[in-house]
Write an enzyme that holds these catalytic residues in place. Sequence first.
Site, PDB file in Angstrom:
ATOM      1  N   ARG A  68       5.303   6.380  -2.004  1.00  0.00           N
ATOM      2  CA  ARG A  68       5.192   6.660  -3.279  1.00  0.00           C
ATOM      3  C   ARG A  68       6.074   6.103  -4.188  1.00  0.00           C
ATOM      4  O   ARG A  68       6.652   6.358  -5.204  1.00  0.00           O
ATOM      5  CB  ARG A  68       5.538   8.239  -3.536  1.00  0.00           C
ATOM      6  CG  ARG A  68       4.345   9.176  -2.996  1.00  0.00           C
ATOM      7  CD  ARG A  68       3.068   9.285  -3.206  1.00  0.00           C
ATOM      8  NE  ARG A  68       2.398  10.402  -2.814  1.00  0.00           N
ATOM      9  CZ  ARG A  68       1.783  10.112  -1.579  1.00  0.00           C
ATOM     10  NH1 ARG A  68       1.984   9.116  -0.947  1.00  0.00           N
ATOM     11  NH2 ARG A  68       1.129  11.092  -0.826  1.00  0.00           N
ATOM     12  N   GLU A  87       6.961  13.780  -8.126  1.00  0.00           N
ATOM     13  CA  GLU A  87       6.189  12.633  -7.996  1.00  0.00           C
ATOM     14  C   GLU A  87       5.684  12.026  -9.457  1.00  0.00           C
ATOM     15  O   GLU A  87       5.694  10.763  -9.542  1.00  0.00           O
ATOM     16  CB  GLU A  87       4.848  13.144  -7.317  1.00  0.00           C
ATOM     17  CG  GLU A  87       3.968  11.993  -6.753  1.00  0.00           C
ATOM     18  CD  GLU A  87       3.092  12.532  -5.749  1.00  0.00           C
ATOM     19  OE1 GLU A  87       1.852  12.038  -5.691  1.00  0.00           O
ATOM     20  OE2 GLU A  87       3.543  13.179  -4.707  1.00  0.00           O
ATOM     21  N   SER A 101      -0.340  16.880  -6.919  1.00  0.00           N
ATOM     22  CA  SER A 101       0.881  17.180  -6.303  1.00  0.00           C
ATOM     23  C   SER A 101       2.295  16.618  -7.077  1.00  0.00           C
ATOM     24  O   SER A 101       2.356  15.576  -7.593  1.00  0.00           O
ATOM     25  CB  SER A 101       1.228  16.547  -4.855  1.00  0.00           C
ATOM     26  OG  SER A 101       0.261  16.858  -4.065  1.00  0.00           O
TER      27      SER A 101
END
Length: 342
Positions: A166, A335, A239
């Site tokens: 990520r 995130e 998410s």
Amino acid sequence: MGGYMLTENASLATRNTLRVNARATLLAEIRDATKLPELLDFPAIRNGRLLVLGEGSNVLFTDDFDGTVLVMETRGVQVESDGDSARIAVAAGECWDDFVRWTLGHGYAGLENLILIPGTIGAAPIQNIGAYGCEVAEFVESVEAWDTRERRVVTLDHATCAFAYRDSLFKHEPGRYIVTAVRFLLPRSRPLRTDYAGIDEELVRMGVDKPAPFHVAEAVVHLRTRKLPDPSVIGNAGSFFKNPIVDAALVDALKREHPGLATWPQPDGRCKLSAAWMIEAAGFKGIREGDAGISNRHALVLVNHGKATGPQLWALAQRVMLGVHDKFGVTLEPEPVVIGAR
């Protein structure tokens, strides 16, 4: 104006999937990437804050944005070579899910596990989007971008993009690069990744014993649809919390105290932990504070049940992170990008 459109005091409520009712001083929608230098040279833009926004599926606004929000609306998919594999150049404004379905329809493999992820092509390498055991970095050959520091178009090869979980170069130099296109290298065939998060079981339920990429994509669609709330139905950014990666020694200690904790070994000897498992074990799955909540379908998903403000959503997210840290000694990170006032 040719190639772009400007709107003052623009609402961003329909431009972020958490449906936060923030506003931007200026909204710039650009349809021709060659007009970027001209657009960025406007004094009101050149001298202020700049935020590049895709579909707004990876952002939480905690305040109005005092500056320019730039939305890439460029389009185009170009196959540069073919055979056993293809180099495919895609404009930043294209929809990620539409492109995945295009690749499957044209007989390319690799992106099937990444179907149904919201967002644009331009956002994909920045976040190094991933799901069901795959990351987009594996298939990115290069990224074309406007370098705001050097004021020129640059092509960044895979190594330069510095992809990680990520993460990428673009996160470490925020605001420097405006992605204009991504070049993918996709094969016609490759080993399928079906051993992650129930894909094999879903294929069995589908009655598929010799899966092709489009079968895996269908299985992932079934799984995502069952587990994740639809942003068109309830505001969310997918998410919200990253799965933390920690040292093996901490994992051993945690597993002794919490045998059910899901873990995934990493190539560097560390382990990735299931943030969803920890959030649920800490009692936050399905919690609601006003219109801010954690989904009762998946503990990683922060949801807006109606009119939650950015600060209310962020306060709940911080409460979840604190609760997980208190229980497990593990720090969760968001995130999405959290954007507030100066």
